[in-house]
Motif scaffolding. Structure first.
Motif, PDB file in Angstrom:
ATOM      1  N   ILE A  85      41.147 -29.732 -68.289  1.00 35.76           N
ATOM      2  CA  ILE A  85      39.915 -28.944 -68.329  1.00 35.76           C
ATOM      3  C   ILE A  85      39.351 -28.959 -66.912  1.00 35.76           C
ATOM      4  N   THR A  86      39.272 -27.778 -66.303  1.00 38.72           N
ATOM      5  CA  THR A  86      38.989 -27.740 -64.863  1.00 38.72           C
ATOM      6  C   THR A  86      37.762 -26.882 -64.549  1.00 38.72           C
ATOM      7  N   PRO A  87      37.120 -27.161 -63.401  1.00 44.31           N
ATOM      8  CA  PRO A  87      35.920 -26.415 -63.015  1.00 44.31           C
ATOM      9  C   PRO A  87      36.285 -25.185 -62.187  1.00 44.31           C
ATOM     10  N   TRP A  88      35.272 -24.424 -61.799  1.00 44.82           N
ATOM     11  CA  TRP A  88      35.522 -23.172 -61.072  1.00 44.82           C
ATOM     12  C   TRP A  88      35.542 -23.363 -59.570  1.00 44.82           C
ATOM     13  N   ASN A  89      35.028 -24.495 -59.056  1.00 44.25           N
ATOM     14  CA  ASN A  89      34.725 -24.512 -57.611  1.00 44.25           C
ATOM     15  C   ASN A  89      35.946 -24.697 -56.711  1.00 44.25           C
TER      16      ASN A  89
ATOM     17  N   TRP B 178      46.137 -26.020 -70.646  1.00 42.88           N
ATOM     18  CA  TRP B 178      45.106 -25.927 -69.606  1.00 42.88           C
ATOM     19  C   TRP B 178      44.023 -24.936 -69.975  1.00 42.88           C
ATOM     20  N   LYS B 179      42.773 -25.411 -69.875  1.00 42.36           N
ATOM     21  CA  LYS B 179      41.614 -24.529 -70.002  1.00 42.36           C
ATOM     22  C   LYS B 179      40.832 -24.553 -68.679  1.00 42.36           C
ATOM     23  N   PRO B 180      40.886 -23.449 -67.946  1.00 48.53           N
ATOM     24  CA  PRO B 180      40.096 -23.378 -66.714  1.00 48.53           C
ATOM     25  C   PRO B 180      38.659 -22.985 -67.034  1.00 48.53           C
TER      26      PRO B 180
ATOM     27  N   GLY C 297      38.701 -19.159 -72.203  1.00 47.97           N
ATOM     28  CA  GLY C 297      37.548 -19.086 -73.112  1.00 47.97           C
ATOM     29  C   GLY C 297      36.544 -20.190 -72.860  1.00 47.97           C
ATOM     30  N   ARG C 298      35.627 -20.333 -73.806  1.00 44.91           N
ATOM     31  CA  ARG C 298      34.490 -21.246 -73.639  1.00 44.91           C
ATOM     32  C   ARG C 298      34.895 -22.705 -73.763  1.00 44.91           C
ATOM     33  N   GLY C 299      34.242 -23.520 -72.914  1.00 45.87           N
ATOM     34  CA  GLY C 299      34.476 -24.964 -72.974  1.00 45.87           C
ATOM     35  C   GLY C 299      34.139 -25.537 -74.331  1.00 45.87           C
ATOM     36  N   SER C 300      33.014 -25.078 -74.886  1.00 46.99           N
ATOM     37  CA  SER C 300      32.555 -25.678 -76.145  1.00 46.99           C
ATOM     38  C   SER C 300      33.510 -25.379 -77.297  1.00 46.99           C
ATOM     39  N   VAL C 301      34.358 -24.351 -77.159  1.00 46.43           N
ATOM     40  CA  VAL C 301      35.320 -24.025 -78.221  1.00 46.43           C
ATOM     41  C   VAL C 301      36.723 -24.487 -77.811  1.00 46.43           C
TER      42      VAL C 301
ATOM     43  N   SER D 194      42.784 -34.736 -68.756  1.00 43.22           N
ATOM     44  CA  SER D 194      42.357 -34.824 -67.359  1.00 43.22           C
ATOM     45  C   SER D 194      41.270 -33.778 -67.139  1.00 43.22           C
ATOM     46  N   PHE D 195      40.072 -34.240 -66.812  1.00 43.67           N
ATOM     47  CA  PHE D 195      38.903 -33.355 -66.713  1.00 43.67           C
ATOM     48  C   PHE D 195      38.264 -33.476 -65.343  1.00 43.67           C
ATOM     49  N   THR D 196      37.823 -32.359 -64.796  1.00 40.15           N
ATOM     50  CA  THR D 196      36.916 -32.369 -63.642  1.00 40.15           C
ATOM     51  C   THR D 196      35.786 -31.413 -63.951  1.00 40.15           C
ATOM     52  N   GLY D 197      34.553 -31.869 -63.697  1.00 40.68           N
ATOM     53  CA  GLY D 197      33.395 -31.019 -63.961  1.00 40.68           C
ATOM     54  C   GLY D 197      32.126 -31.856 -63.931  1.00 40.68           C
ATOM     55  N   SER D 198      31.125 -31.406 -64.673  1.00 36.33           N
ATOM     56  CA  SER D 198      29.817 -32.057 -64.605  1.00 36.33           C
ATOM     57  C   SER D 198      29.800 -33.349 -65.427  1.00 36.33           C
TER      58      SER D 198
ATOM     59  N   GLU E 108      36.634 -36.691 -63.485  1.00 35.48           N
ATOM     60  CA  GLU E 108      36.079 -36.641 -62.127  1.00 35.48           C
ATOM     61  C   GLU E 108      34.833 -35.783 -62.195  1.00 35.48           C
ATOM     62  N   MET E 109      33.696 -36.362 -61.811  1.00 38.75           N
ATOM     63  CA  MET E 109      32.426 -35.685 -62.086  1.00 38.75           C
ATOM     64  C   MET E 109      31.580 -35.515 -60.819  1.00 38.75           C
ATOM     65  N   GLY E 110      30.272 -35.559 -60.968  1.00 35.89           N
ATOM     66  CA  GLY E 110      29.381 -35.135 -59.888  1.00 35.89           C
ATOM     67  C   GLY E 110      29.160 -36.155 -58.792  1.00 35.89           C
ATOM     68  N   GLY E 111      28.367 -35.740 -57.798  1.00 37.86           N
ATOM     69  CA  GLY E 111      28.044 -36.628 -56.680  1.00 37.86           C
ATOM     70  C   GLY E 111      26.655 -36.348 -56.140  1.00 37.86           C
TER      71      GLY E 111
ATOM     72  N   VAL F 264      22.348 -31.278 -57.223  1.00 46.26           N
ATOM     73  CA  VAL F 264      21.768 -29.929 -57.219  1.00 46.26           C
ATOM     74  C   VAL F 264      22.881 -28.881 -57.272  1.00 46.26           C
ATOM     75  N   PHE F 265      23.979 -29.150 -56.564  1.00 43.59           N
ATOM     76  CA  PHE F 265      25.121 -28.242 -56.495  1.00 43.59           C
ATOM     77  C   PHE F 265      24.697 -26.890 -55.929  1.00 43.59           C
ATOM     78  N   GLY F 266      24.064 -26.954 -54.773  1.00 40.96           N
ATOM     79  CA  GLY F 266      23.616 -25.753 -54.087  1.00 40.96           C
ATOM     80  C   GLY F 266      23.341 -26.101 -52.626  1.00 40.96           C
TER      81      GLY F 266
ATOM     82  N   GLY G 143      28.660 -42.133 -57.106  1.00 41.71           N
ATOM     83  CA  GLY G 143      29.369 -42.900 -56.087  1.00 41.71           C
ATOM     84  C   GLY G 143      30.634 -42.185 -55.666  1.00 41.71           C
ATOM     85  N   LEU G 144      30.492 -40.907 -55.284  1.00 41.66           N
ATOM     86  CA  LEU G 144      31.703 -40.139 -54.995  1.00 41.66           C
ATOM     87  C   LEU G 144      32.098 -40.239 -53.524  1.00 41.66           C
ATOM     88  N   SER G 145      31.307 -39.634 -52.628  1.00 43.71           N
ATOM     89  CA  SER G 145      31.704 -39.575 -51.224  1.00 43.71           C
ATOM     90  C   SER G 145      30.505 -39.899 -50.344  1.00 43.71           C
TER      91      SER G 145
HETATM   92  P1  NAP Z   1      31.203 -28.011 -66.228  1.00 43.78           P
HETATM   93  O1  NAP Z   1      30.153 -27.075 -66.653  1.00 43.78           O
HETATM   94  O2  NAP Z   1      31.148 -29.407 -66.731  1.00 43.78           O
HETATM   95  O3  NAP Z   1      32.594 -27.335 -66.632  1.00 43.78           O
HETATM   96  C1  NAP Z   1      33.821 -27.943 -66.345  1.00 43.78           C
HETATM   97  C2  NAP Z   1      34.836 -27.486 -67.373  1.00 43.78           C
HETATM   98  O4  NAP Z   1      34.481 -28.047 -68.650  1.00 43.78           O
HETATM   99  C3  NAP Z   1      34.858 -25.971 -67.564  1.00 43.78           C
HETATM  100  O5  NAP Z   1      36.182 -25.567 -67.788  1.00 43.78           O
HETATM  101  C4  NAP Z   1      34.007 -25.796 -68.803  1.00 43.78           C
HETATM  102  O6  NAP Z   1      34.249 -24.606 -69.507  1.00 43.78           O
HETATM  103  C5  NAP Z   1      34.451 -26.999 -69.609  1.00 43.78           C
HETATM  104  N1  NAP Z   1      33.547 -27.360 -70.723  1.00 43.78           N
HETATM  105  C6  NAP Z   1      32.237 -27.031 -70.868  1.00 43.78           C
HETATM  106  N2  NAP Z   1      31.767 -27.546 -72.030  1.00 43.78           N
HETATM  107  C7  NAP Z   1      32.792 -28.199 -72.627  1.00 43.78           C
HETATM  108  C8  NAP Z   1      32.936 -28.931 -73.845  1.00 43.78           C
HETATM  109  N3  NAP Z   1      31.914 -29.103 -74.673  1.00 43.78           N
HETATM  110  N4  NAP Z   1      34.144 -29.476 -74.138  1.00 43.78           N
HETATM  111  C9  NAP Z   1      35.187 -29.331 -73.293  1.00 43.78           C
HETATM  112  N5  NAP Z   1      35.109 -28.629 -72.123  1.00 43.78           N
HETATM  113  C10 NAP Z   1      33.931 -28.082 -71.793  1.00 43.78           C
HETATM  114  O7  NAP Z   1      31.291 -28.092 -64.629  1.00 43.78           O
HETATM  115  P2  NAP Z   1      31.331 -26.877 -63.586  1.00 43.78           P
HETATM  116  O8  NAP Z   1      29.987 -26.273 -63.488  1.00 43.78           O
HETATM  117  O9  NAP Z   1      32.485 -25.995 -63.888  1.00 43.78           O
HETATM  118  O10 NAP Z   1      31.669 -27.630 -62.224  1.00 43.78           O
HETATM  119  C11 NAP Z   1      30.689 -28.199 -61.408  1.00 43.78           C
HETATM  120  C12 NAP Z   1      30.672 -29.713 -61.614  1.00 43.78           C
HETATM  121  O11 NAP Z   1      31.968 -30.222 -61.381  1.00 43.78           O
HETATM  122  C13 NAP Z   1      29.767 -30.418 -60.632  1.00 43.78           C
HETATM  123  O12 NAP Z   1      29.091 -31.443 -61.311  1.00 43.78           O
HETATM  124  C14 NAP Z   1      30.748 -31.005 -59.624  1.00 43.78           C
HETATM  125  O13 NAP Z   1      30.275 -32.140 -58.925  1.00 43.78           O
HETATM  126  C15 NAP Z   1      31.900 -31.338 -60.511  1.00 43.78           C
HETATM  127  N6  NAP Z   1      33.136 -31.462 -59.743  1.00 43.78           N
HETATM  128  C16 NAP Z   1      33.659 -32.700 -59.554  1.00 43.78           C
HETATM  129  C17 NAP Z   1      34.800 -32.867 -58.785  1.00 43.78           C
HETATM  130  C18 NAP Z   1      35.399 -34.225 -58.578  1.00 43.78           C
HETATM  131  O14 NAP Z   1      36.587 -34.291 -58.270  1.00 43.78           O
HETATM  132  N7  NAP Z   1      34.647 -35.298 -58.738  1.00 43.78           N
HETATM  133  C19 NAP Z   1      35.412 -31.746 -58.210  1.00 43.78           C
HETATM  134  C20 NAP Z   1      34.853 -30.482 -58.436  1.00 43.78           C
HETATM  135  C21 NAP Z   1      33.715 -30.347 -59.213  1.00 43.78           C
HETATM  136  P3  NAP Z   1      33.400 -23.251 -69.279  1.00 43.78           P
HETATM  137  O15 NAP Z   1      34.370 -22.326 -68.717  1.00 43.78           O
HETATM  138  O16 NAP Z   1      32.950 -22.827 -70.616  1.00 43.78           O
HETATM  139  O17 NAP Z   1      32.277 -23.561 -68.361  1.00 43.78           O
END
Ligand code: NAP
Length: 487
Positions: free
Chosen positions: A150-154, A176-178, A208-212, A227-231, A252-255, A388-390, A414-416
């Motif tokens: 499950i991967t983020p967009w950035n 894989w779900k991007p 599709g949607r993360g929540s689904v 393996s997840f990266t995101g919030s 792998e999450m936020g910082g 803030v992510f901005g 405690g990322l970077s």
């Molecule tokens: P996000 O909203 O948590 O989304 C990440 C992934 O999770 C997306 O594919 C999202 O799908 C999916 N998702 C959402 N709800 C879910 C659920 N209930 N169950 C399973 N999957 C679900 O994060 P983002 O906004 O894409 O990315 C920004 C965050 O990622 C920031 O916090 C940033 O710091 C973090 N990040 C961390 C790293 C690292 O290596 N530490 C690297 C890059 C980014 P959707 O398509 O529906 O949104």
């Protein structure tokens, strides 16, 4: 005007259309009048099919010799290298990453694929002297099975590849779900795996949607690891579900990454790298610099240099070759940054730079926000504590090295982190005491060599590491084997 693409899922080696009319529009964040794609809404049934196909493919893929797996990964790398300019442009259009960085990310994807192709022929165990005479004892690292990603967009190219490439190299298969907002790039990457002729079902893509879709992957009994990266909010919920199933997971999450600037630092270097770390790609990197912790005696001088460096970074649509800052991903992100600016001001902070939506025709249809610097907020204010992510940098002051380290450590993340100094003793103290997975001295908080371990401490990670040889720890499981002589 670009053509709007209708996307499909890639399951068991076939492109599977979603139901008619059930889709989300995928917009260019620099110019929302451009609808790049229609993203189908995946369902639990599609995930079930993908997980079943990944399970069937695993039976053969795990037995495919490492050198053959390596060959396919090298082939994928060559295809990606051929598509460099097209995909660089697509990354700029779909997720708003300035085109220079976007193309560099595709280059990095090629390096990642080649690195893990090499890993597929490296040792996967070690011999351990046995107590019993004549016995051979060794460890054997084996793949886990179908892994859910499950991967983020950035980082829409680099992050999926630094997860999926090692998984495949060690014999796992992928579901894989991007992020929805990166569905077009994900589709092109699935096409790369298809063109490289990975066997059917080894790589499956469900949009599709993360929540689904994400939730169905985490819950599916055939998926053996996540393996997840995101919030943090999403990651922690996934971690709990995976723990209930007792499957391996990696988050792998936020910082809230700090650049610490000591009084003896080269302030030109510190200001340039803090500006770059904070503002490039509008601060939308997990490793982006979001705080500068500066020795009080040089704070004024540092802030004035910082301001000049930030003003030299062009804010422009991502496909403009001069662009360094670019748009935010969506309107919610613009609103969020605006709210943090207001809350920072309400808590006593003053604006050094920015704080508003930019004016000008080129910004009218995009999600732009001015690069912003705030001074003088209390260290426990939300803007100094939360991600803030901005394009927003908070400047804090410290009297001593100890206070600077303590301030840098005083968030849940405690990322970077980076320290600017010429003082080797201060650097030694910092290396020992700082609570981050990625520790720099006289460098930017962003960026990491693709062959070095990557990950965070505290609330930023599940304490696993990605990339480099660390990837083997997650994507394999150890068997300890004892082979005794027959009597
Ligand atoms: P996000 O909203 O948590 O989304 C990440 C992934 O999770 C997306 O594919 C999202 O799908 C999916 N998702 C959402 N709800 C879910 C659920 N209930 N169950 C399973 N999957 C679900 O994060 P983002 O906004 O894409 O990315 C920004 C965050 O990622 C920031 O916090 C940033 O710091 C973090 N990040 C961390 C790293 C690292 O290596 N530490 C690297 C890059 C980014 P959707 O398509 O529906 O949104």
């Amino acid at each position: 005007m670009v053509e709007t693409k209708q996307l499909s899922h890639y399951v068991g080696g076939e492109w599977v259309a979603g139901p008619d009319g059930d889709w989300t529009d995928d917009l260019n964040p620099s110019d929302t009048s451009e609808v790049l794609a229609r993203v189908p809404q995946g369902t639990g049934e599609i995930v079930d099919r993908a997980a079943t196909d990944a399970g069937d493919a695993f039976v053969l893929w795990r037995r495919t010799p490492g050198p053959q797996r390596a060959e396919l990964l090298y082939r994928a790398a060559d295809i990606l290298a051929r598509l460099r300019d097209e995909l660089g442009e697509l990354v700029a259009r779909e997720v708003g990453k300035p085109i220079g960085e976007a193309t560099a990310e595709v280059d990095r994807g090629v390096v990642i694929l080649r690195y893990f192709a090499g890993e597929a022929v490296h040792p996967i165990g070690e011999v351990i002297p046995a107590q019993q005479e004549g016995s051979l004892q060794f460890t054997l690292r084996q793949p886990l099975g179908p892994v859910g990603f499950i991967t983020p967009w950035n980082f829409p190219v680099a992050i999926p590849l630094w997860k999926i490439a090692p998984a495949l190299a060690y014999g796992n298969t992928a579901v894989w779900k991007p992020a929805e907002t990166a569905s077009l790039i994900a589709t092109r990457l699935a096409e790369v795996f298809q063109e490289a002729e990975f066997p059917r079902g080894v790589v499956n893509l469900v949009l599709g949607r993360g929540s689904v879709v994400g939730d169905s992957i985490v819950s599916h009994p055939d998926v053996k690891a996540i393996s997840f990266t995101g919030s943090n909010a999403t990651g922690m919920a996934i971690g709990r579900k995976a723990a209930e199933r007792n499957i391996k997971y990696q988050l792998e999450m936020g910082g809230k990454n700090a650049a610490i600037v000591l009084a003896d630092a080269n302030l030109d270097q510190a200001a340039k790298l803090a500006a770059s770390g904070a503002m490039r790609y509008a601060g939308q990197k997990c490793t982006a610099t979001s705080r500068a912790v500066v020795a009080s005696e040089v704070a004024d001088s540092f802030v004035s240099k910082l301001r000049q460096e930030i003003e030299a970074l062009p804010l422009a649509p991502a496909t403009d070759p001069r662009s360094a800052v670019g748009p935010l991903i969506d309107q919610a992100a613009v609103n969020r940054v605006g709210q943090y600016v207001s809350s920072g001001q309400s808590s006593g902070g003053s604006l050094v730079l920015g704080g508003n939506l930019p004016r000008g025709e080129q910004f009218e249809r995009g999600y732009f926000f001015e690069p912003t610097v705030i001074l003088g907020v209390p260290h426990d204010a939300p803007v100094a504590q939360e991600e803030v992510f901005g394009p927003l940098l908070v400047v804090q002051q410290a009297q001593t090295v100890e206070e600077a380290i303590q301030l840098a450590n005083s968030t849940q993340f405690g990322l970077s982190v980076s320290l600017f100094t010429r003082d080797v003793n201060a650097a030694l103290e910092y290396i020992q005491d700082i609570e981050c997975g990625m520790v720099r001295i006289n460098g930017d908080t962003t960026g990491v060599d693709p062959h070095a371990p990557f990950g965070g401490m505290k609330g930023s990670s599940s304490h696993t590491r990605e990339q480099g040889t660390a990837a083997k720890e997650f994507f394999t499981e150890v068997k300890t084997v004892q082979l005794n002589p027959a009597s």
